[in-house]
Design an enzyme around this catalytic site. Structure first.
Site, PDB file in Angstrom:
ATOM      1  N   TYR A 162     -59.650 -41.173  -7.616  1.00 57.74           N
ATOM      2  CA  TYR A 162     -58.391 -40.516  -7.974  1.00 57.74           C
ATOM      3  C   TYR A 162     -58.190 -39.135  -7.362  1.00 57.74           C
ATOM      4  CZ  TYR A 162     -57.963 -44.068 -11.692  1.00 57.74           C
ATOM      5  OH  TYR A 162     -57.859 -45.227 -12.402  1.00 57.74           O
ATOM      6  N   ASN A 197     -46.278 -40.188  -1.894  1.00 55.10           N
ATOM      7  CA  ASN A 197     -47.600 -40.002  -2.466  1.00 55.10           C
ATOM      8  C   ASN A 197     -48.484 -41.190  -2.101  1.00 55.10           C
ATOM      9  OD1 ASN A 197     -45.963 -41.451  -4.314  1.00 55.10           O
ATOM     10  ND2 ASN A 197     -47.292 -40.939  -6.030  1.00 55.10           N
ATOM     11  N   CYS A 221     -48.593 -28.218  -4.596  1.00 54.81           N
ATOM     12  CA  CYS A 221     -47.561 -28.435  -3.573  1.00 54.81           C
ATOM     13  C   CYS A 221     -46.657 -27.218  -3.427  1.00 54.81           C
ATOM     14  CB  CYS A 221     -46.754 -29.684  -3.891  1.00 54.81           C
ATOM     15  SG  CYS A 221     -47.676 -31.198  -3.556  1.00 54.81           S
ATOM     16  N   ASN A 264     -55.551 -43.066  -4.440  1.00 57.32           N
ATOM     17  CA  ASN A 264     -56.812 -43.634  -3.990  1.00 57.32           C
ATOM     18  C   ASN A 264     -57.615 -44.044  -5.221  1.00 57.32           C
ATOM     19  OD1 ASN A 264     -59.821 -43.324  -3.013  1.00 57.32           O
ATOM     20  ND2 ASN A 264     -58.575 -43.456  -1.173  1.00 57.32           N
ATOM     21  N   ALA A 265     -58.444 -45.079  -5.065  1.00 56.96           N
ATOM     22  CA  ALA A 265     -59.298 -45.510  -6.176  1.00 56.96           C
ATOM     23  C   ALA A 265     -60.203 -44.374  -6.633  1.00 56.96           C
ATOM     24  CB  ALA A 265     -60.126 -46.716  -5.764  1.00 56.96           C
ATOM     25  N   GLU A 323     -45.181 -34.360  -1.228  1.00 62.59           N
ATOM     26  CA  GLU A 323     -44.752 -33.111  -0.602  1.00 62.59           C
ATOM     27  C   GLU A 323     -45.776 -32.635   0.432  1.00 62.59           C
ATOM     28  OE1 GLU A 323     -45.029 -33.897  -3.787  1.00 62.59           O
ATOM     29  OE2 GLU A 323     -43.610 -32.790  -5.042  1.00 62.59           O
ATOM     30  N   CYS A 352     -50.155 -35.860  -2.781  1.00 64.37           N
ATOM     31  CA  CYS A 352     -48.753 -35.791  -3.190  1.00 64.37           C
ATOM     32  C   CYS A 352     -47.835 -36.027  -1.987  1.00 64.37           C
ATOM     33  CB  CYS A 352     -48.442 -34.428  -3.771  1.00 64.37           C
ATOM     34  SG  CYS A 352     -49.307 -34.021  -5.288  1.00 64.37           S
TER      35      CYS A 352
HETATM   36 ZN   LIG Z   1     -48.101 -32.072  -5.598  1.00 69.73          ZN
END
Ligand SMILES: [Zn+2]
Length: 138
Positions: free
Chosen positions: A54, A48, A93, A51-52, A61, A59
């Site tokens: 969000y 994963n 995902c 990032n600032a 996956e 993810c």
């Molecule tokens: Zn995910």
């Protein structure tokens, strides 16, 4: 459900654990690693990346899946996901992975005790929407 040997499951689980160590999760502190087994035996991993801003976070996956496609692989034999608690993939995902095959073992690795559980993506995403649900063009 397609089956993986114990050796393959272990190989994939260890690759996911290794990838988890490279996660960039300074905000949630919830690190996740994923590893996808290709039909030729190659393993492609992702972690994963937060990032600032969000909402831009990715993810593990989906990172692994995108890397696999970028490397030219669209048929996969299984996916391992490593995290604290051995949690299953999020809904996004599940959908993203299903694009490349619903009949795929998912190995969940709990980093706390090393436990592995195996299920099938079709169990995690019942009544799914996929490429076959789109109208055929031409
Ligand atoms: Zn995910």
């Amino acid at each position: 459900m397609s089956k993986l040997s114990d050796r393959r499951i272990e190989q994939l689980a260890l690759a996911a654990v290794d990838a988890c160590g490279r996660a960039y999760a300074p905000y949630s502190k919830f690190e996740v690693g994923a590893a996808i087994l290709m039909h030729d035996g190659q393993v492609i991993v992702g972690c994963n990346v937060e990032n600032a801003s969000y909402g831009l976070s990715l993810c593990a996956e989906r990172n692994a899946a995108a890397a696999a496609v970028a490397a030219g692989h669209r048929k996969w034999r299984g996916v391992a996901i490593a995290s604290i608690g051995g949690v299953p993939p999020c809904g996004a995902c599940r959908q993203f992975l299903a694009e490349f095959g619903l009949d795929m073992p998912i190995i969940l690795v709990n980093l706390i005790d090393g436990a592995r559980s195996v299920c099938n993506l079709s169990e995690l995403l019942p009544s799914s929407f996929g490429p076959d649900d789109l109208p055929k063009s031409g």
